[in-house]
Scaffold this active site. Structure first.
Site, short mmCIF file in Angstrom:
data_model
loop_
_atom_site.label_atom_id
_atom_site.label_comp_id
_atom_site.label_asym_id
_atom_site.label_seq_id
_atom_site.Cartn_x
_atom_site.Cartn_y
_atom_site.Cartn_z
CG HIS A 116 38.40 57.02 71.13
ND1 HIS A 116 38.09 58.28 70.67
CD2 HIS A 116 37.73 56.89 72.30
CE1 HIS A 116 37.27 58.88 71.52
NE2 HIS A 116 37.05 58.05 72.53
CD GLU A 137 39.99 57.05 65.85
OE1 GLU A 137 39.51 56.30 66.74
OE2 GLU A 137 39.42 58.07 65.47
#
Length: 151
Positions: free
Chosen positions: A44, A46
């Site tokens: 992801h 992040e």
């Protein structure tokens, strides 16, 4: 800058989510969604930004750092942020399906957990949300055109 990263994800055929890590007012790392292209469910935006920041600083802990992301983090990403000891997470669009910063659950408010990152929600939410809406609309349109050609 996180929106620019999200657009890179879109160009790569990924769900357009982007993130940046900031320390002392300076962007030290960036990332965008890559789970499809990397065959990695943890890739992801992040996580990609946290990995880059950790490598740059030579530490898996990122005290004093902030993470800006275009979509509310999921449980996995929120957990990684807690382990990294981020000072603050700033996100754009809420995620009413998997959001772990208040939309579905708020992991950062769990008293039994030992780190409590500050959350700032809805920053540039309209722009971040519209990018996601446009992406999924284009995917639905492409799928409909494909079905039309095949029929």
């Amino acid at each position: 800058m996180a929106l620019a990263q999200a657009k890179l994800a879109w160009e790569a055929g990924e769900v357009p989510v982007g993130a940046v890590v900031v320390k002392d007012g300076i962007v030290i790392a960036q990332g965008y969604n890559q789970p499809i292209s990397s065959h990695d469910p943890t890739a992801h935006a992040e996580i990609m930004a946290l990995r880059a920041a950790s490598q740059l600083l030579g530490n898996y802990r990122l005290p004093g750092c902030e993470l800006y992301v275009t979509l509310e983090p999921c449980v996995m990403c929120a957990g990684a942020m807690m382990h990294a000891r981020l000072a603050r997470v700033i996100y754009g669009a809420a995620d009413f399906k998997t959001g772990a910063c208040g939309s579905v659950i708020n992991l950062f408010e769990q008293e039994k957990l030992n780190h409590h990152t500050e959350i700032v929600a809805d920053v540039m939410a309209e722009e971040c949300g519209q990018l996601l809406k446009d992406f999924f609309a284009s995917r639905r349109l492409a799928a409909a055109e494909k079905r039309k050609l095949l029929s």
